[in-house]
Scaffold this active site. Sequence first.
Site, PDB file in Angstrom:
ATOM      1  N   GLY A 172     -36.997 -56.385  -8.224  1.00 48.06           N
ATOM      2  CA  GLY A 172     -36.081 -56.707  -7.133  1.00 48.06           C
ATOM      3  C   GLY A 172     -34.674 -57.250  -8.101  1.00 48.06           C
ATOM      4  NE  ARG A 198     -39.943 -53.399  -6.108  1.00 46.79           N
ATOM      5  CZ  ARG A 198     -39.922 -54.765  -5.968  1.00 46.79           C
ATOM      6  NH1 ARG A 198     -40.429 -55.240  -6.782  1.00 46.79           N
ATOM      7  NH2 ARG A 198     -39.083 -55.494  -5.272  1.00 46.79           N
ATOM      8  CB  THR A 218     -37.046 -63.429  -8.945  1.00 47.07           C
ATOM      9  OG1 THR A 218     -37.340 -63.529  -7.653  1.00 47.07           O
ATOM     10  CG2 THR A 218     -37.726 -64.552  -9.777  1.00 47.07           C
ATOM     11  CG  ASP A 227     -38.283 -64.553  -3.565  1.00 41.47           C
ATOM     12  OD1 ASP A 227     -37.552 -64.874  -2.849  1.00 41.47           O
ATOM     13  OD2 ASP A 227     -39.079 -63.644  -3.818  1.00 41.47           O
ATOM     14  CG  ASP A 247     -41.326 -66.045  -7.008  1.00 38.95           C
ATOM     15  OD1 ASP A 247     -40.558 -65.812  -7.965  1.00 38.95           O
ATOM     16  OD2 ASP A 247     -41.860 -65.185  -6.292  1.00 38.95           O
ATOM     17  NE  ARG A 253     -44.465 -60.450  -0.475  1.00 31.84           N
ATOM     18  CZ  ARG A 253     -43.748 -59.608  -1.410  1.00 31.84           C
ATOM     19  NH1 ARG A 253     -42.879 -58.819  -1.053  1.00 31.84           N
ATOM     20  NH2 ARG A 253     -43.967 -59.790  -2.767  1.00 31.84           N
TER      21      ARG A 253
END
Length: 319
Positions: free
Chosen positions: A11, A72, A125, A127, A129, A171
Amino acid sequence: MKKIGVLTSGGDAPGMNAAVRSVVRKGIYHGIEVYGIYYGYQGLINGDIEKMELGSVGDIIHRGGTKLFTSRCPEFKTDEGQMKGIEQMKKLGIEGLVVIGGDGSFRGAKKLTEKGFPCIGVPGTIDNDIPGTDFTIGFDTALNTIIDAVDKIRDTATSHERTYVIEVMGRDAGDLALWAGLSAGAESVLIPEKKEDFHDIVDRVKRGHDRGKRHSIIIVAEGVGSGVDYAKKIQTELNLETRVTVLGHTQRGGSPTAFDRVLASRLGAKAVDLLMEGKGGRMVGIQSNQVVDHDILEALNLKREPEMSMYQLSLELSI
């Protein structure tokens, strides 16, 4: 090391362009040829590679997305796909690779290193994470995008005396929701790492309504569930007019903040330093404002947890 490559994978995140710029210019400064690989690992397999010059990365530090594009690539998860990528780089004499992306991208970099081709991972990213770093490239920009949206929604929520449920990305990780909830003064924050009783959320909204509060803001990370479903349940339970906003991919776009530009520049430069030292299978990060590096696999085997003291503080401040 005379030639290195750089790619972005997974992403997109604001600040990736700043990281690419840093890798290219740091490499050229040290007399290294730098090759840009387009479309992530898929482009690596296909040979979508070109030599980068100083001007190739001019006027991109302030742009969101990624100049090198991304995709991807299931094929790269196979040994055959990885060997195709290595062969493409060997054709051009590329001796090391900088991979800008998230955990899936890092695992690919680790596989290449295990096959004798040194790679360095740069965490990009929204996120936040990735273990081994306090912040990932793109997180700060996405967070500020959310806060800007929540501030605007609050104006409408107040004007119409409504409860708003705002669904944000995340997510498997709740950092975006948690930081946004605390900084925007949300009444409730729902994150994947912490199960919260639905009735506690309802009670919090009801307490505010009973004391004359004209609106409520509830932030839900997508990994917890649908914001639409939560809005319907709250409206049914309390008979209060409730609306939902799903911010979606607006969180990934936009010009990167100063923080993300500086972070990306520092981490990209460190990645080049490590390759010049002959190191591979490492990831770079920032901890206590110091640039650090770790073994990629060791870092990914750790579990990245949000700061739960912040979660508790958000509860205490939303009484």
